[in-house]
Write a protein that holds these residues in place. Structure first.
Motif, PDB file in Angstrom:
ATOM      1  N   GLU A  51       0.739  -1.317   0.125  1.00  0.00           N
ATOM      2  CA  GLU A  51       0.073   0.003   0.171  1.00  0.00           C
ATOM      3  C   GLU A  51       1.030   1.234  -0.043  1.00  0.00           C
ATOM      4  N   ILE A  61      -1.897  -4.128   0.665  1.00  0.00           N
ATOM      5  CA  ILE A  61      -3.242  -4.009   0.101  1.00  0.00           C
ATOM      6  C   ILE A  61      -4.048  -5.558   0.151  1.00  0.00           C
ATOM      7  N   ASN A  78      -9.719  -7.114  -4.474  1.00  0.00           N
ATOM      8  CA  ASN A  78      -8.926  -6.196  -3.832  1.00  0.00           C
ATOM      9  C   ASN A  78      -9.728  -5.582  -2.704  1.00  0.00           C
ATOM     10  N   TYR A  80      -8.864  -3.035  -0.486  1.00  0.00           N
ATOM     11  CA  TYR A  80      -8.504  -1.808  -0.091  1.00  0.00           C
ATOM     12  C   TYR A  80      -9.573  -0.918   0.242  1.00  0.00           C
ATOM     13  N   TRP A  81     -10.645  -0.930  -0.301  1.00  0.00           N
ATOM     14  CA  TRP A  81     -11.885  -0.219   0.023  1.00  0.00           C
ATOM     15  C   TRP A  81     -12.736  -1.299   0.422  1.00  0.00           C
TER      16      TRP A  81
END
Length: 140
Positions: A51, A61, A78, A80-81
């Protein structure tokens, strides 16, 4: 995890925390699956998932991979969010699709599957092809 364990499905978490920190976290949330510690960030470097927006802490991440046998990737999330993380239902759907791809006996209505069973050809039926002749003979 208890729901998917009945389907011989395995889960593993890989984190950059030290072993004892990671095990304390695992115990605090009651996780029953395997946790692997990677404080050297080997996975992060190999997969290029650093990240880069937080160089001070150097986190990974978060990713979720659904794998088929042989470590073949079926799907990747993914995380990340929040909306990039898979839900229980996403994983259920992916695992269903992956299992259907690798199990010839997924649909017992598949043409010629019943004929193979009746003929004693258990090679299409998961687990049955590994039973001894004596055990399968007793089932008849």
């Amino acid at each position: 995890y208890t729901k998917i364990a009945v389907a011989y499905t395995q889960v593993v978490t890989i984190a950059t925390d030290e072993h004892h920190t990671l095990q304390n976290f695992r115990n605090s949330v009651g996780a029953q699956w395997t946790f692997l510690s990677d404080p050297g960030r080997i996975i992060q470097k190999d997969l290029d998932i650093a990240e880069y927006t937080d160089p001070e802490h150097d986190p990974m991440i978060p990713h979720t991979l659904v794998l088929k046998p042989g470590l073949v990737i079926h799907s990747i999330y993914n995380g990340y969010w929040f909306w990039g993380r898979p839900s229980f239902y996403d994983l259920w759907h992916d695992l269903r699709a992956a299992t259907a791809e690798i199990r010839p006996d997924w649909d017992l209505g598949t043409p010629r599957l019943r004929e193979a069973w009746v003929a004693g050809d258990y090679s299409f039926f998961h687990g049955w092809d590994r039973r001894s002749v004596v055990a399968t003979t007793n089932l008849a």
